[in-house]
Design a protein around this motif. Structure first.
Motif, PDB file in Angstrom:
ATOM      1  N   TYR B  28      42.136  36.165  47.595  1.00 12.94           N
ATOM      2  CA  TYR B  28      40.812  35.554  47.644  1.00 12.94           C
ATOM      3  C   TYR B  28      39.737  36.634  47.787  1.00 12.94           C
ATOM      4  CZ  TYR B  28      36.837  32.801  49.282  1.00 12.94           C
ATOM      5  OH  TYR B  28      35.591  32.251  49.420  1.00 12.94           O
ATOM      6  N   HIS B  31      39.306  38.309  44.406  1.00 12.10           N
ATOM      7  CA  HIS B  31      38.903  37.585  43.197  1.00 12.10           C
ATOM      8  C   HIS B  31      37.798  36.558  43.371  1.00 12.10           C
ATOM      9  CE1 HIS B  31      41.947  39.382  40.594  1.00 12.10           C
ATOM     10  NE2 HIS B  31      42.731  39.365  41.656  1.00 12.10           N
ATOM     11  N   ALA B  32      37.542  36.164  44.598  1.00 12.72           N
ATOM     12  CA  ALA B  32      36.501  35.149  44.761  1.00 12.72           C
ATOM     13  C   ALA B  32      35.112  35.634  44.318  1.00 12.72           C
ATOM     14  CB  ALA B  32      36.467  34.644  46.200  1.00 12.72           C
ATOM     15  N   PRO B  33      34.717  36.886  44.660  1.00 11.69           N
ATOM     16  CA  PRO B  33      33.345  37.282  44.308  1.00 11.69           C
ATOM     17  C   PRO B  33      33.038  37.208  42.815  1.00 11.69           C
ATOM     18  CG  PRO B  33      34.281  38.814  45.895  1.00 11.69           C
ATOM     19  CD  PRO B  33      35.400  37.907  45.456  1.00 11.69           C
ATOM     20  N   TRP B  34      33.869  37.806  41.984  1.00 11.21           N
ATOM     21  CA  TRP B  34      33.535  37.780  40.548  1.00 11.21           C
ATOM     22  C   TRP B  34      33.627  36.370  39.995  1.00 11.21           C
ATOM     23  CZ3 TRP B  34      36.845  35.946  36.899  1.00 11.21           C
ATOM     24  CH2 TRP B  34      38.219  35.966  37.171  1.00 11.21           C
ATOM     25  N   VAL B  36      32.885  33.619  41.608  1.00 13.49           N
ATOM     26  CA  VAL B  36      31.633  32.947  41.984  1.00 13.49           C
ATOM     27  C   VAL B  36      30.533  33.324  40.992  1.00 13.49           C
ATOM     28  CG1 VAL B  36      29.768  32.903  43.688  1.00 13.49           C
ATOM     29  CG2 VAL B  36      32.160  32.765  44.443  1.00 13.49           C
ATOM     30  N   ILE B  37      30.433  34.623  40.713  1.00 16.41           N
ATOM     31  CA  ILE B  37      29.345  35.083  39.847  1.00 16.41           C
ATOM     32  C   ILE B  37      29.521  34.565  38.421  1.00 16.41           C
ATOM     33  CG2 ILE B  37      28.349  37.142  38.789  1.00 16.41           C
ATOM     34  CD1 ILE B  37      28.901  38.565  41.488  1.00 16.41           C
ATOM     35  N   ARG B  38      30.746  34.648  37.926  1.00 21.64           N
ATOM     36  CA  ARG B  38      30.961  34.219  36.540  1.00 21.64           C
ATOM     37  C   ARG B  38      30.748  32.713  36.405  1.00 21.64           C
ATOM     38  NH1 ARG B  38      35.910  35.833  32.367  1.00 21.64           N
ATOM     39  NH2 ARG B  38      35.112  34.537  30.671  1.00 21.64           N
ATOM     40  N   THR B  40      28.800  30.950  38.237  1.00 17.80           N
ATOM     41  CA  THR B  40      27.371  30.690  38.394  1.00 17.80           C
ATOM     42  C   THR B  40      26.655  30.817  37.055  1.00 17.80           C
ATOM     43  OG1 THR B  40      27.490  31.548  40.629  1.00 17.80           O
ATOM     44  CG2 THR B  40      25.296  31.384  39.659  1.00 17.80           C
ATOM     45  N   ARG B  41      27.172  31.665  36.185  1.00 16.37           N
ATOM     46  CA  ARG B  41      26.574  31.783  34.854  1.00 16.37           C
ATOM     47  C   ARG B  41      26.853  30.556  33.989  1.00 16.37           C
ATOM     48  NH1 ARG B  41      24.465  36.268  32.890  1.00 16.37           N
ATOM     49  NH2 ARG B  41      25.035  35.580  30.798  1.00 16.37           N
ATOM     50  N   VAL B  49      29.658  25.273  42.291  1.00 15.08           N
ATOM     51  CA  VAL B  49      30.436  26.494  42.092  1.00 15.08           C
ATOM     52  C   VAL B  49      31.352  26.714  43.298  1.00 15.08           C
ATOM     53  CG1 VAL B  49      30.297  29.007  41.939  1.00 15.08           C
ATOM     54  CG2 VAL B  49      28.778  27.582  40.547  1.00 15.08           C
ATOM     55  N   VAL B  53      35.360  27.039  43.239  1.00 15.29           N
ATOM     56  CA  VAL B  53      36.087  28.226  43.715  1.00 15.29           C
ATOM     57  C   VAL B  53      37.113  27.801  44.767  1.00 15.29           C
ATOM     58  CG1 VAL B  53      35.872  30.401  44.971  1.00 15.29           C
ATOM     59  CG2 VAL B  53      34.215  29.816  43.194  1.00 15.29           C
ATOM     60  N   ALA B  74      43.842  38.027  37.025  1.00 15.33           N
ATOM     61  CA  ALA B  74      42.447  37.605  36.984  1.00 15.33           C
ATOM     62  C   ALA B  74      42.218  36.577  35.871  1.00 15.33           C
ATOM     63  CB  ALA B  74      41.530  38.810  36.784  1.00 15.33           C
ATOM     64  N   ALA B  75      42.863  36.810  34.724  1.00 15.83           N
ATOM     65  CA  ALA B  75      42.677  35.884  33.605  1.00 15.83           C
ATOM     66  C   ALA B  75      43.275  34.520  33.951  1.00 15.83           C
ATOM     67  CB  ALA B  75      43.341  36.441  32.344  1.00 15.83           C
ATOM     68  N   TRP B  78      40.910  32.846  36.252  1.00 21.85           N
ATOM     69  CA  TRP B  78      39.746  32.359  35.522  1.00 21.85           C
ATOM     70  C   TRP B  78      40.063  31.041  34.810  1.00 21.85           C
ATOM     71  CZ3 TRP B  78      34.855  31.918  35.013  1.00 21.85           C
ATOM     72  CH2 TRP B  78      34.323  31.399  33.826  1.00 21.85           C
TER      73      TRP B  78
ATOM     74  N   TYR C  14      24.162  41.898  36.075  1.00 17.45           N
ATOM     75  CA  TYR C  14      25.089  40.836  35.684  1.00 17.45           C
ATOM     76  C   TYR C  14      25.137  39.758  36.764  1.00 17.45           C
ATOM     77  CZ  TYR C  14      29.413  38.283  34.966  1.00 17.45           C
ATOM     78  OH  TYR C  14      30.327  37.277  34.819  1.00 17.45           O
ATOM     79  N   GLU C  28      32.181  40.288  31.011  1.00 11.83           N
ATOM     80  CA  GLU C  28      33.175  39.353  31.543  1.00 11.83           C
ATOM     81  C   GLU C  28      34.572  39.635  30.994  1.00 11.83           C
ATOM     82  OE1 GLU C  28      31.339  35.635  30.678  1.00 11.83           O
ATOM     83  OE2 GLU C  28      30.133  35.687  32.499  1.00 11.83           O
ATOM     84  N   LEU C  32      38.016  40.932  33.443  1.00 13.59           N
ATOM     85  CA  LEU C  32      39.331  40.315  33.573  1.00 13.59           C
ATOM     86  C   LEU C  32      40.432  41.359  33.674  1.00 13.59           C
ATOM     87  CD1 LEU C  32      39.334  37.192  31.257  1.00 13.59           C
ATOM     88  CD2 LEU C  32      38.969  37.348  33.708  1.00 13.59           C
ATOM     89  N   ARG C  38      35.568  44.789  39.088  1.00 10.97           N
ATOM     90  CA  ARG C  38      35.494  43.545  39.866  1.00 10.97           C
ATOM     91  C   ARG C  38      35.027  43.844  41.283  1.00 10.97           C
ATOM     92  NH1 ARG C  38      40.461  41.820  37.155  1.00 10.97           N
ATOM     93  NH2 ARG C  38      41.726  42.632  38.847  1.00 10.97           N
ATOM     94  N   LEU C  41      31.455  43.960  42.164  1.00 14.31           N
ATOM     95  CA  LEU C  41      30.717  42.697  42.300  1.00 14.31           C
ATOM     96  C   LEU C  41      30.833  42.111  43.707  1.00 14.31           C
ATOM     97  CD1 LEU C  41      31.566  40.948  38.930  1.00 14.31           C
ATOM     98  CD2 LEU C  41      29.404  41.987  39.618  1.00 14.31           C
ATOM     99  N   ALA C  42      31.855  42.556  44.462  1.00 14.80           N
ATOM    100  CA  ALA C  42      32.090  41.955  45.775  1.00 14.80           C
ATOM    101  C   ALA C  42      30.841  41.920  46.661  1.00 14.80           C
ATOM    102  CB  ALA C  42      33.247  42.660  46.471  1.00 14.80           C
ATOM    103  N   VAL C  45      27.928  38.934  46.354  1.00 17.35           N
ATOM    104  CA  VAL C  45      28.003  37.561  46.861  1.00 17.35           C
ATOM    105  C   VAL C  45      27.932  37.636  48.385  1.00 17.35           C
ATOM    106  CG1 VAL C  45      29.361  35.435  46.908  1.00 17.35           C
ATOM    107  CG2 VAL C  45      29.496  36.961  44.942  1.00 17.35           C
ATOM    108  N   ARG C  49      28.778  33.193  52.463  1.00 19.45           N
ATOM    109  CA  ARG C  49      29.170  32.194  51.474  1.00 19.45           C
ATOM    110  C   ARG C  49      30.670  32.273  51.197  1.00 19.45           C
ATOM    111  NH1 ARG C  49      26.736  31.666  45.315  1.00 19.45           N
ATOM    112  NH2 ARG C  49      27.878  29.769  44.755  1.00 19.45           N
ATOM    113  N   LEU C  50      31.163  33.498  51.027  1.00 22.78           N
ATOM    114  CA  LEU C  50      32.599  33.674  50.776  1.00 22.78           C
ATOM    115  C   LEU C  50      33.419  33.167  51.957  1.00 22.78           C
ATOM    116  CD1 LEU C  50      32.638  37.221  49.129  1.00 22.78           C
ATOM    117  CD2 LEU C  50      33.084  35.024  48.016  1.00 22.78           C
ATOM    118  N   VAL C  53      33.523  29.324  52.012  1.00 21.07           N
ATOM    119  CA  VAL C  53      34.456  28.765  51.027  1.00 21.07           C
ATOM    120  C   VAL C  53      35.897  29.039  51.458  1.00 21.07           C
ATOM    121  CG1 VAL C  53      35.233  28.864  48.630  1.00 21.07           C
ATOM    122  CG2 VAL C  53      32.792  28.941  49.154  1.00 21.07           C
TER     123      VAL C  53
END
Lengths: 279, 175, 267
Positions: B28, B31-34, B36-38, B40-41, B49, B53, B74-75, B78, C14, C28, C32, C38, C41-42, C45, C49-50, C53
């Motif tokens: 978690y 992988h949670a941060p990216w 969340v961001i992806r 959100t887009r 979102v 998640v 990751a894929a 996703w 991004y 994106e 992957l 990746r 990006l941590a 957020v 919030r993390l 969740v």
């Protein structure tokens, strides 16, 4: 934390406790005594499960006969043979005990359950069924449930029985950790546990308190009374690996004295019966 | 307990399949941060979102056994995440659609673009926003026509026709 | 894998949604396959919030899936913690209930025969089921965490009563449904009800002194002996007649009174 004066408990003709008097404060206290000396009876009494036939007992400044509920709210108890619903997961089991401890609000209870599981280092396996756990992990699980609600007094009945040396070591770390700011009472028949963990010891013998003090004081009892010799002599003696006899008891003139251990002091306290048990 | 942090994603996922809670926690954190961001887009409502998640990692816990051990973890995550978002969207229909505003592309970015998608990327940049959204949802996000329709709030038939037009345009650009 | 990586500036843009769609798609696709990018990006957020969740994920993952009986209890408005305590009982779990159903089914089928022994066997078995269920629902052997529970603030007496009531209800419902479904619908299909209550409450009272399992076995055995002895010459339903029912009511009443006075023995 605990004050006991003249506790008596009788089963049929036998007296499990026979006028036991002692006190327990903060830190880790060991109840040391051979098997069948009434340790479990005493721990169950301290856990408010049994009532004494005679004598006065005060737990956390209260009378267990009247304020039992209040004491139970501030108490953690690990029985000698705790049962587990083996089909439960670790989380489920601790959650179940948390309900018995009156934690009603679901979310707060779950958070507390996670906290104690983390504290004993079982988070990794919290989703696993209890039947898949090793003996050492189950013992940790037993400790976890005692920590629910951050109690002031924790009672552990023979918590180190059946652990291998490494598990025992990790277990000691855990117990000394949880004993930092509360009272922990553990019963044991092993002096290594006492020497390694406890800052106080109560030695039970025939339902009475034979000794109360620090492990160092027990060790000091044997000062000058342990020696090596080529022939068997002394009250208690056994042949060591290098062929010499290690003797405990009044040392003869000019004997080659040995450094005593807590166990030596304990054996002296118990006298002959324990010598047979140890042999 | 810190040993988990040095594990690869694949090993963590195997541990999760074996009911290791700590492994899920580490997965978690990674992988949670990216995600969340992806996500959100794709959906501007942060509450949805977050729900998606949350559902994603609960699903990772429950279905880790079904991961076949091939490809990027990751894929795989996703693939679960975007579908959980769709579930959320289905439950609450009135949501703001993702913004697909045209942004000026700098020369430097044009270069970066070329790296992942080559000429395809640049050709895509010249598609109209509607067509590009469809390509993005189906080709890049890996959704089916139906799922893409749900994400974009258009009928599946429309997704199909737009996709055909986009393909035709891209073919022209690239040939 | 490409040797290209995001820098902080690109990661920020991004994350803030400022990249044009095509470039974002490129990022994106790269993400992957690249844990290094990746992790850039941590920090984008908020931690809170993390954590929020995650707390939800952890709770969903940890919380055990309730069994069918527990779900039923919750559906009828029982608190989730009470449902948990009840759901942990052997005799309220599916295997036990399934076994009871099978036992009753055979007895009911037997009573389809016109002989008197047939109906008698149904009426004899129906009260034994709750006795057995109650006997394994609490106490040292029935509840693995019994000893821990004794030192917990929750009243063991209350827990025992709740479990006994739940067991009695479930087995009675079972017997009633089976009786109405498979047997003639006159009064006799419910004639086991008072015996059930009497035997179960007797088991509870005895459990204040002895092991519940032994109590259950003793009560059930006594019941069987009495039934067989009184019907040996000529099977009849006399035991379930008016006088008999009054007797069961009396036993129930006395047991409940005794139970009340002996409630301290359970904790």
């Amino acid at each position: 934390m605990i004050e006991a004066v003249g506790l008596v408990k009788t089963y049929g003709r036998g007296r499990a406790l026979d006028g036991l008097t002692f006190t327990v404060g903060k830190g880790v206290t060991g109840l040391l005594g051979p098997n069948g000396v009434g340790k479990t009876t005493l721990i169950r009494m301290l856990a408010t499960v049994l009532a004494p036939d005679e004598g006065e007992l005060r737990l956390l400044g209260r009378d267990p006969a009247g304020d039992r509920l209040e004491i139970r709210r501030r108490l953690g108890y690990l029985p000698q043979e705790p049962g587990y619903q083996r089909g439960f997961t670790v989380f489920e089991f601790v959650d179940y005990v948390a309900i018995l401890k009156e934690m009603v609000e679901r979310r707060a209870r779950h958070d507390e359950v996670r906290r104690v599981i983390e504290e004993v280092g079982l988070t990794s396996v919290s989703g696993k069924r209890i039947r898949t756990l090793s003996g050492g992990m189950r013992r940790r699980l037993g400790i976890a449930q005692t920590l629910l609600g951050d109690p002031e007094l924790i009672l552990l009945d023979e918590p180190t029985v059946g652990l291998d040396p490494e598990q025992r070591l990790r277990f000691r770390e855990l117990i000394s950790h949880i004993g930092q700011d509360r009272a922990v009472v553990l019963s044991t028949h092993q002096t290594e546990d006492v020497a390694a963990l406890c800052n106080r010891v109560v030695v039970l013998k025939a339902g009475r308190c034979e000794f109360e003090g620090t492990p160092e004081e027990i060790r000091a009892l044997a000062e000058g009374r342990v020696w090596f010799s080529a022939e068997k002599s002394g009250v208690l003696s056994w042949r060591t690996g290098d062929g010499l006899f290690r003797n405990i008891g009044p040392a003869p003139e000019g004997a080659r004295l040995a450094e005593p251990t807590v166990e030596d002091g304990y054996l002296l306290l118990l006298g002959g019966t324990a010598a047979e048990a140890a042999a | 307990m810190s040993e988990h942090e040095s594990w690869t994603d694949a090993r963590l996922l195997e541990a999760v399949a074996d009911r290791d809670r700590r492994a899920l926690e580490v997965l978690y954190a990674r992988h949670a941060p990216w995600l969340v961001i992806r996500l959100t887009r794709r959906c501007a409502d942060p509450a949805l979102v977050d729900e998606a998640v949350q559902d994603t990692f609960v699903a990772v816990w429950r279905t880790a056994r079904t991961w076949r051990g091939k490809g990027e973890v990751a894929a795989w995550i996703w693939g679960i995440g975007i579908r959980r978002l769709l579930d959320q969207l289905r439950r609450r229909p009135a949501v703001p659609l993702p913004a697909y505003d045209q942004v000026m592309v700098s020369a430097e970015e044009q270069v970066l673009l070329g790296i992942e998608y080559g000429e395809l990327g640049q050709a895509m940049g010249r598609l109209s926003p509607e067509l590009r959204a469809v390509v993005q949802a189906t080709v890049l996000d890996g959704l089916t026509t139906r799922e893409a329709g749900r994400l974009l709030g258009i009928p599946a038939g429309t997704v199909k026709t737009r996709m055909m037009r986009a393909k035709a345009l891209l073919r022209e650009e690239l040939v | 894998m490409s040797t290209w990586h995001m820098d902080d500036g690109l990661a920020v843009r991004y994350a803030d949604g400022e990249l044009n769609p095509t470039l974002a798609a490129s990022v994106e696709a790269h993400l992957l396959a690249c844990d290094q990018c990746r992790s850039l990006l941590a920090p984008r957020v908020p931690r809170s919030r993390l954590d929020r969740v995650w707390a939800e994920v952890a709770d969903a993952v940890d919380t055990p899936a309730p069994g069918p009986f527990e779900r039923l209890l919750r559906a009828i408005g029982v608190h989730d913690h009470t449902a948990r305590l009840l759901g942990a009982t052997h005799s309220l779990r599916l295997p036990w209930i399934a076994a009871s159903t099978v036992a009753l089914l055979f007895a009911a089928l037997a009573s389809g025969e016109t002989t008197r022994w047939g109906l008698l066997s149904y009426l004899t078995l129906a009260p034994i089921l709750p006795v057995a269920g109650v006997a394994v629902a609490f106490g040292r052997d029935g509840d693995p965490a019994h000893e821990i529970g004794l030192a917990a603030p929750y009243s063991m007496f209350r827990l025992m009563l709740m479990r006994a009531a739940a067991v009695l209800t479930s087995s009675s419902a079972l017997a009633l449904v089976m009786g109405l479904g498979l047997l003639d619908d006159d009064w006799t299909v419910a004639a086991w009800l008072l015996p059930s209550l009497a035997l179960t409450s007797l088991t509870l009272v005895l459990s204040s002194r002895f092991d519940p399992r032994h109590c259950g076995a003793a009560v059930a055995a006594t019941w069987l002996v009495v039934v067989v002895a009184t019907n040996l010459r000529e099977p009849s339903l006399a035991m379930f007649g008016g006088a008999g029912q009054a007797g069961y009511l009396a036993i129930t009443f006395v047991s409940v009174v005794l139970l009340f006075f002996r409630r301290k023995e359970f904790s």
